[in-house]
Design a protein around this motif. Structure first.
Motif, PDB file in Angstrom:
ATOM      1  N   ALA A   1       0.828  -1.207   0.000  1.00 36.15           N
ATOM      2  CA  ALA A   1       0.000   0.000   0.000  1.00 36.15           C
ATOM      3  C   ALA A   1       0.860   1.254   0.000  1.00 36.15           C
ATOM      4  CB  ALA A   1      -0.940  -0.013   1.203  1.00 36.15           C
ATOM      5  N   THR A   2       1.970   1.224   0.727  1.00 34.00           N
ATOM      6  CA  THR A   2       2.900   2.354   0.735  1.00 34.00           C
ATOM      7  C   THR A   2       3.646   2.475  -0.581  1.00 34.00           C
ATOM      8  OG1 THR A   2       3.206   2.093   3.123  1.00 34.00           O
ATOM      9  CG2 THR A   2       4.875   3.338   1.950  1.00 34.00           C
ATOM     10  N   SER A   3       3.918   1.352  -1.226  1.00 29.23           N
ATOM     11  CA  SER A   3       4.753   1.359  -2.435  1.00 29.23           C
ATOM     12  C   SER A   3       4.137   2.133  -3.589  1.00 29.23           C
ATOM     13  CB  SER A   3       5.042  -0.083  -2.878  1.00 29.23           C
ATOM     14  OG  SER A   3       5.811  -0.765  -1.918  1.00 29.23           O
ATOM     15  N   TRP A   4       2.820   2.303  -3.603  1.00 28.66           N
ATOM     16  CA  TRP A   4       2.224   3.113  -4.669  1.00 28.66           C
ATOM     17  C   TRP A   4       2.810   4.525  -4.657  1.00 28.66           C
ATOM     18  CZ3 TRP A   4       0.177   0.205  -8.096  1.00 28.66           C
ATOM     19  CH2 TRP A   4      -0.604  -0.903  -7.768  1.00 28.66           C
ATOM     20  N   GLN A   5       3.230   5.016  -3.477  1.00 26.85           N
ATOM     21  CA  GLN A   5       3.765   6.376  -3.391  1.00 26.85           C
ATOM     22  C   GLN A   5       5.167   6.491  -3.987  1.00 26.85           C
ATOM     23  OE1 GLN A   5       1.868   8.798  -2.500  1.00 26.85           O
ATOM     24  NE2 GLN A   5       0.188   7.519  -1.738  1.00 26.85           N
TER      25      GLN A   5
END
Length: 786
Positions: free
Chosen positions: A185-189
């Motif tokens: 979920a964080t990696s999209w950033q």
């Protein structure tokens, strides 16, 4: 774009037939790996004995992965792409094994699995079979840098591979189950940190097949508008490919990839806009059994692993398996010798353009050594032991500044950390490079720069994943982190160590740069942040792992930290954990002494010992900067109070030297260990972390019964630095008491000295409550010299 409104003529009739043939062949091979141990081409009716006795593997995600691989191959040929593939749902190992076998890269690296009927039989038999290969996308699979067994890290790995690789396209399939994990979920950033002119491109392909092991997935069930907003809000422009009818889906996927490639080319030329991505919605277990025993399988969670489970025992299941496999029409896909036909291979690239043969996925092939400055150029002068002080990590920051400067043209080194580079006093690097940032900086800029080489984001998961991808694709890096919060990536480093252990056994996998941790702002100087920031246990976690991969270092001062850092940056195929302080620390060793001490890994500090001409009465050992200071302060008191006592001071830099040589490559032989620590004299060991680790490492040693370890015992709070030591009973006064209690004959004659030590501890407690700082004699203590 969806399968319904995609341009119908993207693929010619011939191309459509070729990409579909490749997909059917890969699906056939994937299913065959799960089920068959004989009769690979179904030249005769399938019999129970030709089916594996234990059916292992994951079918559900495999057809979607095969679909993506086939279309990426077409796009590589059509647009001359340099592409590699990261498989988020790594349990779809059959798919990647199938695709690399079809393209020939697998057989080139594993010649015994030839690209013919005999090799196909080996491919099938070896999968999830004793003596064979794992069920996931392990290091055995050409083109892989991501095993994918533990979900959450695929996109971070893809970005790590793309950094500083202009022209490289990293296609990353993200499973909708994996998309529910925190790291993903964080990696999209991470799109906010990718420079289209300096870096490669990452193409996320979010595969919504609807189910996890036994439940629906969140992103497949939320309204499409919410999914679109979620992705666009993270900086992506999604293209949608949805459906289950193969012809329409082939046309839609081809059109989507062509559009994405065009958008990426525009971004590389300086165009503005979000990064493109693809959302692929297709059934779980697509093209597999629609129903089994009256229950729906295709398009449900029941397709996740093995759709038909009773094939040997149930004739109906056996017939259904054979019909399923024959539905791919293998006679059209493989010739009489079992080789893929021209229709199957027509849209497969050649040479290094094959995703399984891309050198970026075997990063050691591309790895070039770092140009490192001489340690002596950055070492601090030490006129006498303990006479001067310095900040170890601040000096290391100046060393790393020169690493950046000397390797700027190659652009093969980055520093990673969760918003702590300046806090950890490495900020000298900002003299030559900034912090990677693709968003508007806003005042003040604070060293933010699109071309910065310092990667800061407040996610240890993302830092770790970026670094792993960067290393496995052939570059170098360092991860700087508060010691207590390295635990956040416990599981990630566990997976990376497993990867490296297997990677080292595979002859065609070339050595890669080591994963280097600098753990600072450590437990003994987190007196200001308090208990939540006090945990030295990451070392315990790592010390449990593969000894051929793991190294742990506790440099006691600045010059030893420089030597250890240079050594780690030169090393290969390791995980190095370096624990060092950032606060002012006495300088114990000059550059030459530091180099020799680090080369040995541990040794006797004769200048701190007494009566070196005879056997010691007690050994004072230490590992870590704070323990070293306390041991030396205790040794100085003993020298003054008990001048006839023979004290030996041993400092340990390389913690793994304490293990027996049969258990770790750096381990000491028993005679070497006894020569340092004696076979029968008391050993008082002050250790940076949890004391039981030292006992575990040394439990087989002759004198283990004489070993008494002091360390951190979970007594933490917001207090003074020395009070942290007193609370955990590792202060200099306690260490003197330990000597008095354990050296035979001392207890009866040193009562007054013992009482003065306990009184000093009590005076300390009263002093800090009244004054808010440590005793002057503690704060101002210096090594008294000879």
């Amino acid at each position: 774009m969806t399968a319904v409104d995609a341009p119908a003529a993207t693929l010619s009739r011939q191309e459509l037939a070729q990409v579909d043939a490749q997909w059917r062949a890969a699906n056939y091979l994937a299913a065959g790996q799960i089920y068959l141990m004989g009769n690979p081409l179904l030249r005769e009716p399938l019999e129970p004995g030709q089916v594996k006795p234990r059916l292992l593997g994951h079918w559900g995600t495999s057809p979607g992965l095969n679909f993506v691989c086939a279309h990426l191959n077409r796009a590589i040929l059509a647009h001359d792409l340099d592409a590699m593939f990261v498989t988020g749902p790594g349990h779809g190992g059959p798919a990647l094994l199938a695709s690399t076998w079809l393209e020939g890269s697998y057989s080139e690296l594993w010649p015994e699995v030839s690209r013919d009927e005999e090799g196909m039989d080996r491919l099938f038999r070896q999968f999830s079979f004793p003596g064979g290969v794992p069920s996931h996308v392990s290091p055995h699979v050409p083109g892989s840098i991501h095993e994918g067994g533990e979900l959450g890290y695929s996109l971070a790995h893809a970005f790590g591979a793309a950094f500083d690789n202009p022209g490289l396209l990293v296609a990353c399939v993200v499973g909708d189950g994996e998309a529910e994990t925190g790291p993903l979920a964080t990696s999209w950033q991470a799109s906010r940190f990718l420079d289209p002119r300096r870096d490669g491109a990452v193409l996320p392909i979010l595969h919504l097949n609807g189910y996890k092991i036994a439940n629906p997935t969140v992103l497949s069930r939320i309204p499409p508008s919410e999914l679109d907003s979620l992705l666009r809000g993270a900086g992506w422009a999604p293209v949608y490919v949805e459906g289950d009818e193969p012809v329409a889906m082939h046309q839609a996927m081809a059109a989507a990839l062509d559009a994405v490639v065009a958008d990426l080319a525009l971004l590389r030329r300086g165009g503005a806009g979000p990064w493109p991505m693809i959302v692929l919605r297709s059934p779980k277990g697509w093209t597999g059994p629609a129903t089994v025993d009256g229950q729906q399988v295709e398009g449900t969670w029941r397709a996740h692993q093995v759709p038909l489970t009773q094939v040997r025992e149930n004739p109906a299941h056996l017939r259904q398996l054979e019909n399923w496999l024959r539905s791919y029409r293998p006679e059209e896909l493989f010739d009489a010798a079992g080789r893929p036909t021209a229709a199957v291979t027509a849209l497969i690239p050649a040479g290094a353009r094959r995703m399984g043969a891309n050198p970026h996925a075997n990063g050691g092939v591309l790895l070039r050594p770092l140009s490192l400055p001489l340690v002596a150029e950055h070492a601090v002068p030490v006129p006498a032991a303990g006479e001067s002080v310095s900040e170890p990590t601040r000096v290391l920051g100046r060393f790393l500044r020169e690493v950046f400067r000397r390797n700027a043209e190659r652009a093969n080194f980055r520093l990673f950390g969760p918003d702590e580079t300046a806090s950890n006093r490495l900020d000298a690097v900002y003299d030559v490079t900034g912090k990677t940032w693709e968003l508007p900086p806003g005042p003040p800029s604070d060293h933010l720069a699109p071309d910065g080489r310092v990667m800061e984001v407040l996610s240890e998961h993302l830092c770790q994943g970026w670094l792993e991808g960067y290393l496995l694709s052939g570059r170098h890096g360092l991860f700087s982190c508060y010691e207590a919060f390295a635990h956040i990536v416990d599981s990630m480093v566990n997976q990376h160590i497993k990867w490296l252990r297997i990677h080292r056994e595979i002859p065609w996998r070339r050595p890669v740069a080591s994963l280097n941790y600098l753990l600072t702002s450590h437990v003994w100087r987190q007196d200001h942040n308090g208990f939540s920031h006090q945990d030295p246990g990451f070392v315990d976690h790592v010390a449990n792992k593969a000894p051929e991969v793991v190294r742990v270092y506790f440099p006691p001062d600045t010059n030893t930290l420089l030597e250890v850092a240079a050594h780690c940056l030169r090393s290969r195929d390791l995980v190095n954990v370096v624990v060092a302080g950032k606060n002012e620390t006495p300088d114990w060793l000059d550059p030459e002494e530091a180099a020799l001490h680090c080369a040995r890994g541990l040794g006797i500090w004769e200048w701190a010992s007494t009566h070196a001409d005879r056997e010691p009465d007690v050994v004072l050992a230490c590992a870590g900067d704070a323990p070293t200071l306390e041991i030396l302060a205790a040794a100085a008191m003993l020298r003054e109070e008990l001048p006839e006592l023979a004290v030996r001071v041993v400092n340990v830099v390389d913690l793994m030297r304490l293990q027996p040589e049969a258990e770790h490559p750096h381990g000491l032989s028993d005679w070497e260990f006894d020569a340092l620590f004696t076979p029968d004299r008391p050993v008082i060991f002050a250790y940076h972390g949890y004391p039981w680790l030292i006992h575990r490492l040394a439990y087989r040693r002759t004198n283990h019964a004489g070993l008494h370890v002091r360390g951190y015992t979970e007594h933490g709070t917001t207090t003074t630095p020395f009070d942290m030591l007193v609370r955990n009973r590792m202060d200099r006064f306690q260490l003197v008491i330990d000597v008095l209690d354990r050296v035979p004959g001392l207890l009866a004659t040193t009562g007054p000295l013992r009482q003065r030590m306990t009184r000093a501890q009590e005076r300390h407690r009263h002093w800090i409550v009244e004054h808010g700082e440590d005793l002057p004699e503690v704060r101002e203590w210096r090594w008294p010299g000879q």
